[in-house]
Scaffold this motif. Structure first.
Motif, PDB file in Angstrom:
ATOM      1  N   ALA A 231      -9.720 -17.388  -2.042  1.00 47.73           N
ATOM      2  CA  ALA A 231     -10.707 -15.120  -1.029  1.00 47.73           C
ATOM      3  C   ALA A 231      -9.433 -15.680  -0.441  1.00 47.73           C
ATOM      4  O   ALA A 231      -8.924 -14.409  -0.574  1.00 47.73           O
ATOM      5  CB  ALA A 231     -12.076 -15.777  -0.479  1.00 47.73           C
ATOM      6  N   VAL A 232      -8.619 -16.847  -0.009  1.00 49.82           N
ATOM      7  CA  VAL A 232      -7.788 -16.105   0.749  1.00 49.82           C
ATOM      8  C   VAL A 232      -6.714 -15.530   0.206  1.00 49.82           C
ATOM      9  O   VAL A 232      -6.118 -14.341   0.520  1.00 49.82           O
ATOM     10  CB  VAL A 232      -7.047 -17.631   1.543  1.00 49.82           C
ATOM     11  N   GLY A 233      -6.250 -15.819  -0.537  1.00 51.67           N
ATOM     12  CA  GLY A 233      -4.846 -15.666  -2.294  1.00 51.67           C
ATOM     13  C   GLY A 233      -5.256 -14.356  -2.528  1.00 51.67           C
ATOM     14  O   GLY A 233      -4.961 -13.197  -2.097  1.00 51.67           O
ATOM     15  N   LEU A 234      -6.993 -13.651  -2.789  1.00 51.55           N
ATOM     16  CA  LEU A 234      -7.109 -12.534  -2.926  1.00 51.55           C
ATOM     17  C   LEU A 234      -6.569 -11.290  -1.962  1.00 51.55           C
ATOM     18  O   LEU A 234      -6.850 -10.685  -2.251  1.00 51.55           O
ATOM     19  CB  LEU A 234      -8.879 -12.085  -3.957  1.00 51.55           C
ATOM     20  N   VAL A 235      -7.662 -11.426  -0.726  1.00 49.79           N
ATOM     21  CA  VAL A 235      -7.302 -10.751   0.314  1.00 49.79           C
ATOM     22  C   VAL A 235      -5.737 -10.256  -0.008  1.00 49.79           C
ATOM     23  O   VAL A 235      -5.511  -9.576   0.606  1.00 49.79           O
ATOM     24  CB  VAL A 235      -7.756 -11.366   1.541  1.00 49.79           C
ATOM     25  N   LEU A 236      -4.834 -11.738   0.095  1.00 50.12           N
ATOM     26  CA  LEU A 236      -2.964 -11.698   0.073  1.00 50.12           C
ATOM     27  C   LEU A 236      -2.926 -10.482  -0.787  1.00 50.12           C
ATOM     28  O   LEU A 236      -2.108  -9.542  -0.211  1.00 50.12           O
ATOM     29  CB  LEU A 236      -2.452 -12.614   0.498  1.00 50.12           C
ATOM     30  N   CYS A 237      -3.374 -11.104  -1.745  1.00 48.54           N
ATOM     31  CA  CYS A 237      -3.345  -9.789  -3.621  1.00 48.54           C
ATOM     32  C   CYS A 237      -3.047  -8.550  -2.941  1.00 48.54           C
ATOM     33  O   CYS A 237      -2.295  -7.763  -3.346  1.00 48.54           O
ATOM     34  CB  CYS A 237      -4.314 -10.965  -4.502  1.00 48.54           C
ATOM     35  N   ALA A 238      -4.592  -8.244  -1.930  1.00 42.16           N
ATOM     36  CA  ALA A 238      -4.814  -6.668  -2.082  1.00 42.16           C
ATOM     37  C   ALA A 238      -4.104  -6.074  -0.998  1.00 42.16           C
ATOM     38  O   ALA A 238      -3.276  -4.805  -0.954  1.00 42.16           O
ATOM     39  CB  ALA A 238      -6.735  -6.860  -1.779  1.00 42.16           C
ATOM     40  N   VAL A 239      -3.368  -6.945   0.016  1.00 42.00           N
ATOM     41  CA  VAL A 239      -2.261  -6.331   0.976  1.00 42.00           C
ATOM     42  C   VAL A 239      -0.823  -6.638   0.230  1.00 42.00           C
ATOM     43  O   VAL A 239      -0.893  -4.772   0.600  1.00 42.00           O
ATOM     44  CB  VAL A 239      -2.427  -7.340   2.388  1.00 42.00           C
ATOM     45  N   LEU A 240      -1.038  -7.313  -0.598  1.00 36.43           N
ATOM     46  CA  LEU A 240       0.250  -7.061  -1.298  1.00 36.43           C
ATOM     47  C   LEU A 240       0.603  -6.210  -1.894  1.00 36.43           C
ATOM     48  O   LEU A 240       1.246  -5.528  -2.476  1.00 36.43           O
ATOM     49  CB  LEU A 240       0.914  -8.337  -1.875  1.00 36.43           C
ATOM     50  N   PHE A 241       0.053  -5.959  -2.542  1.00 39.14           N
ATOM     51  CA  PHE A 241      -0.741  -4.733  -3.982  1.00 39.14           C
ATOM     52  C   PHE A 241      -0.056  -3.410  -2.876  1.00 39.14           C
ATOM     53  O   PHE A 241       0.638  -2.181  -3.341  1.00 39.14           O
ATOM     54  CB  PHE A 241      -1.990  -5.098  -4.133  1.00 39.14           C
ATOM     55  N   VAL A 242      -0.549  -3.445  -1.869  1.00 37.01           N
ATOM     56  CA  VAL A 242      -0.696  -1.765  -1.500  1.00 37.01           C
ATOM     57  C   VAL A 242       0.650  -1.720  -0.842  1.00 37.01           C
ATOM     58  O   VAL A 242       1.550  -0.219  -0.982  1.00 37.01           O
ATOM     59  CB  VAL A 242      -1.274  -2.002   0.177  1.00 37.01           C
ATOM     60  N   VAL A 243       1.590  -3.037  -0.496  1.00 34.05           N
ATOM     61  CA  VAL A 243       2.995  -2.691   0.038  1.00 34.05           C
ATOM     62  C   VAL A 243       3.788  -2.561  -1.281  1.00 34.05           C
ATOM     63  O   VAL A 243       4.545  -1.384  -1.307  1.00 34.05           O
ATOM     64  CB  VAL A 243       3.397  -4.069   0.309  1.00 34.05           C
ATOM     65  N   VAL A 244       3.226  -2.927  -1.803  1.00 28.49           N
ATOM     66  CA  VAL A 244       3.870  -2.707  -3.395  1.00 28.49           C
ATOM     67  C   VAL A 244       4.127  -1.677  -4.426  1.00 28.49           C
ATOM     68  O   VAL A 244       5.300  -0.983  -4.183  1.00 28.49           O
ATOM     69  CB  VAL A 244       4.126  -3.280  -5.048  1.00 28.49           C
ATOM     70  N   HIS A 245       2.640  -1.089  -4.216  1.00 24.81           N
ATOM     71  CA  HIS A 245       2.252   0.797  -4.455  1.00 24.81           C
ATOM     72  C   HIS A 245       3.566   1.805  -3.610  1.00 24.81           C
ATOM     73  O   HIS A 245       4.220   2.316  -4.560  1.00 24.81           O
ATOM     74  CB  HIS A 245       0.705   1.237  -4.248  1.00 24.81           C
ATOM     75  N   TYR A 246       2.869   1.337  -2.872  1.00 24.35           N
ATOM     76  CA  TYR A 246       3.730   2.429  -1.291  1.00 24.35           C
ATOM     77  C   TYR A 246       5.396   2.574  -1.238  1.00 24.35           C
ATOM     78  O   TYR A 246       6.269   2.887  -1.223  1.00 24.35           O
ATOM     79  CB  TYR A 246       3.467   2.501  -0.082  1.00 24.35           C
ATOM     80  N   THR A 247       6.188   0.887  -1.307  1.00 19.93           N
ATOM     81  CA  THR A 247       7.427   1.301  -1.500  1.00 19.93           C
ATOM     82  C   THR A 247       8.089   0.623  -2.439  1.00 19.93           C
ATOM     83  O   THR A 247       9.485   1.109  -2.858  1.00 19.93           O
ATOM     84  CB  THR A 247       7.807   0.077  -0.421  1.00 19.93           C
ATOM     85  N   MET A 248       7.230   0.654  -3.997  1.00 18.13           N
ATOM     86  CA  MET A 248       7.912   0.644  -4.866  1.00 18.13           C
ATOM     87  C   MET A 248       7.871   1.585  -6.585  1.00 18.13           C
ATOM     88  O   MET A 248       8.364   1.314  -7.476  1.00 18.13           O
ATOM     89  CB  MET A 248       7.873  -0.951  -5.882  1.00 18.13           C
ATOM     90  N   THR A 249       6.994   2.134  -5.692  1.00 18.94           N
ATOM     91  CA  THR A 249       6.988   3.657  -7.104  1.00 18.94           C
ATOM     92  C   THR A 249       8.125   4.095  -7.189  1.00 18.94           C
ATOM     93  O   THR A 249       8.414   4.318  -5.915  1.00 18.94           O
ATOM     94  CB  THR A 249       5.820   4.368  -6.157  1.00 18.94           C
ATOM     95  N   PRO A 250       8.732   3.989  -8.898  1.00 20.70           N
ATOM     96  CA  PRO A 250       9.486   5.049  -8.538  1.00 20.70           C
ATOM     97  C   PRO A 250       9.819   5.887  -8.421  1.00 20.70           C
ATOM     98  O   PRO A 250       8.435   7.444  -7.894  1.00 20.70           O
ATOM     99  CB  PRO A 250       8.869   4.703 -10.122  1.00 20.70           C
ATOM    100  N   ARG A 251      11.096   7.160  -7.930  1.00 18.73           N
ATOM    101  CA  ARG A 251      10.576   7.826  -7.848  1.00 18.73           C
ATOM    102  C   ARG A 251      10.916   9.578  -8.274  1.00 18.73           C
ATOM    103  O   ARG A 251       9.883   9.660  -9.676  1.00 18.73           O
ATOM    104  CB  ARG A 251      12.390   8.662  -8.694  1.00 18.73           C
ATOM    105  N   GLY A 252      10.093  10.194  -7.418  1.00 18.31           N
ATOM    106  CA  GLY A 252       9.876  11.457  -7.534  1.00 18.31           C
ATOM    107  C   GLY A 252       8.163  11.797  -8.588  1.00 18.31           C
ATOM    108  O   GLY A 252       8.001  12.163  -9.001  1.00 18.31           O
ATOM    109  N   GLN A 253       7.298  10.803  -8.115  1.00 10.96           N
ATOM    110  CA  GLN A 253       6.110  10.978  -8.439  1.00 10.96           C
ATOM    111  C   GLN A 253       5.301  11.450  -8.001  1.00 10.96           C
ATOM    112  O   GLN A 253       5.245  11.997  -6.572  1.00 10.96           O
ATOM    113  CB  GLN A 253       5.139   9.364  -8.126  1.00 10.96           C
TER     114      GLN A 253
END
Length: 436
Positions: free
Chosen positions: A174-196
Motif C-alpha cells: 500500500a505504501v509503495g502504491l501511494v508513492l507511485c501515485a505521488v510520483l506519477f503526478v510529478v512525472v506528468h507535470y514536469t516531464m510532459t513533452p513540449r507544447g501539449q
C-alpha cells in the motif's frame, strides 16, 4: 543534443516510477503465490484463474470508460490510491478473521487483477510520453527500472515473510502504491513533452460503443491475439510449476520466502538482459526478435517439468535448503520469467507506441487485463479436464501449451512486421497539460 538530454531525463523519471510500481507488484505477487501454493489444492487453482478473468472484464471496462471522462493525470493516480486502499483492507481483514480459505481466494483474485492493471496503466503513460523512435532508444532503460524494482520487491518479500508474517507485507504494498501515485503526478507535470494542449479528456479516446472499431484494426487485433496466446502458453508452465511445488509441502511463509528469492534472482537476470540485449535489439531490428524470444525459450525449457527428479534436497544461495523439485521449478521458471519481464515486455509495449489514445488508454487496458486473464482462463479450463490428478506432469496438457507456443511464434512474427509498417511516430502525451 538538448532534445536527447530531455528524452533521457524523461526515460530516467519513468524508470524510477516503474521501479516503484514493480517493486510493489512483486511484494504483492510473492504473497499471492505463497498463499496459492500453501492454501489451495492444485485442482482449485484453475478455478481461481477463471474467477480472476471474470472480475477483470468489468474492471477493464470501467477503466476504459473513465479514460474517456478523466484525463490521465487524474485516472492513473486515482487507480493507484484505490488499489492501496484495497490492500490495507485485506490486511485488516486478515487481522480480524485470520486466513480462511474464502479470504485467501479473494486476495488471490484481487492480486491477479491488480498486478496487470497497475502495470498496464504505467505503460499507457509511458507509451504516450515517447515517439516510436524514442521508444526504440529508451525502452530498455525504462524496463530496467522495473526490473530493479522487481529485484527489490522480491528481496523484501524473501527477507520479511518469515520474520513478520505474510500478511504484514500488505501495508508495504500500500505504501509503495501511494508513492507511485505521488510520483506519477510529478512525472506528468514536469516531464510532459513540449507544447501539449490542456484538455479535459484524453484526446483520441472514443465512446465505449465505438471500441469495436478500434479492435477491428488488424494491428490492434494482432496485439490482442498475441497477448492471449502468450498468457495461454505461459500459464501452462505456471500451473504445472505450482502443482509440482505443492508436492514439496512447504508452509505458507516458506512458500512466500521461496517466491521472494525466485523473483529476486529472476529480476537480476532480467536486468542483465534488459541492459545488454534489449536496447541493442530494438535499435537494430525493432520489436520482432524480442517478441520471439519467450515462445522459443518456452519450447526449449518447458519439457523439463515433465521429469520426475529423485527426492533430494539442495542448499542454494538465497533459497537456502530446498527440494530438488523446487530447484527444477527455479531452473525453468527463472529464465522464462526473466525474458517475459525484460525483452518481451519492452518489445510488446513498443507495439503500442505508434497508436492513438483510444488504443493506449482504452483498448490497451482491455487487452492487457482481460486478454491476459482470458489466456489464463483457456488454460485453466483445460486443466480442469485433468480432474483430481492435477496437471503436474500431464503430457497432453503440456503438449497443448507447446502447440500454443507455435501459434504464438507466428503471431509474434506477424505483428512485429506490421509494426515496421506503422507511421514513424505519433504525437506523444495526447491531450495532456504542459505544466501545472
Amino acid at each position: 543534443m538538448e532534445d536527447r538530454r530531455t528524452e533521457m531525463v524523461r526515460a530516467l523519471a519513468c524508470a524510477f516510477l516503474f521501479f516503484l510500481v514493480i517493486g510493489s507488484y512483486y511484494v504483492a505477487k510473492s504473497v499471492r503465490d505463497g498463499i496459492l501454493v500453501h492454501d489451495f489444492e492444485a485442482g482449485t487453482v484453475p478455478k481461481l484463474y477463471i474467477a480472476a478473468c471474470i472480475l477483470t472484464l468489468p474492471i477493464a471496462g470501467i477503466v476504459a470508460l473513465l479514460a474517456r471522462r478523466w484525463p490521465r493525470q487524474v485516472l492513473i493516480p486515482a487507480a493507484y490510491l484505490a488499489c492501496a486502499a484495497v490492500f490495507l483492507a485485506f490486511r485488516m481483514a486478515y487481522a480480524r478473521f485470520g486466513a480462511p480459505t474464502s479470504l485467501c481466494a479473494a486476495y488471490f483474485i484481487w492480486a491477479s487483477v491488480y498486478n496487470i492493471l497497475t502495470i498496464c496503466l504505467f505503460w499507457s503513460l509511458t507509451n504516450d510520453l515517447f515517439t516510436k523512435e524514442e521508444g526504440r532508444r529508451v525502452y530498455g532503460i525504462v524496463g530496467a527500472g522495473g526490473i530493479l524494482g522487481g529485484a527489490a520487491g522480491g528481496t523484501i518479500a524473501s527477507r520479511l515473510a518469515q520474520q513478520l508474517g505474510t500478511a504484514e507485507l500488505l501495508p508495504i504494498v500500500a505504501v509503495g502504491l501511494v508513492l507511485c501515485a505521488v510520483l506519477f503526478v510529478v512525472v506528468h507535470y514536469t516531464m510532459t513533452p513540449r507544447g501539449q494542449a490542456v484538455s479535459g479528456e484524453t484526446r483520441g479516446a472514443v465512446a465505449l460503443r465505438d471500441l469495436g472499431r478500434v479492435f477491428a484494426d488488424p494491428y490492434v487485433a494482432c496485439i490482442a491475439a498475441f497477448v492471449v496466446l502468450h498468457t495461454f502458453s505461459e500459464t501452462t508452465v505456471d500451473l504445472q510449476s505450482k502443482a509440482i511445488l505443492k508436492e514439496a509441502g512447504m508452509s505458507r511463509d516458506q512458500s512466500t520466502a521461496f517466491f521472494g528469492s525466485f523473483y529476486a534472482i529472476m529480476n537480476v537476470l532480467a536486468l542483465f538482459t534488459q541492459l545488454v540485449v534489449t536496447t541493442l535489439v530494438h535499435r537494430r531490428w525493432g520489436p520482432r526478435p524480442g517478441l520471439l524470444v519467450l515462445p522459443v525459450a518456452t519450447l526449449l525449457l518447458g519439457p523439463l517439468l515433465l521429469w520426475t527428479p529423485p527426492a533430494r534436497t539442495l542448499a542454494l544461495p538465497l533459497f537456502g535448503t530446498i527440494s530438488l523439485q523446487a530447484a527444477v521449478i527455479a531452473a525453468v521458471g527463472i529464465p522464462l520469467m526473466a525474458f517475459a519481464y525484460s525483452i518481451k515486455q519492452s518489445s510488446k509495449e513498443l507495439l503500442y507506441v505508434p497508436t492513438d489514445a483510444s488504443v493506449k488508454f482504452q483498448a490497451k487496458p482491455i487487452i492487457d487485463t482481460f486478454g491476459f486473464r482470458l489466456g489464463d482462463t483457456l488454460t485453466s479450463l483445460l486443466a480442469l479436464l485433468a480432474g483430481s490428478a492435477g496437471v503436474a506432469r500431464v503430457k497432453w496438457f503440456a503438449a497443448v501449451g507447446y502447440a500454443g507456443c507455435l501459434v504464438w511464434i507466428v503471431l509474434a512474427w506477424r505483428v512485429g512486421g506490421m509494426w515496421h509498417g506503422r507511421r514513424a511516430a505519433t504525437a506523444p502525451a495526447s491531450g495532456t497539460p504542459g505544466g501545472p
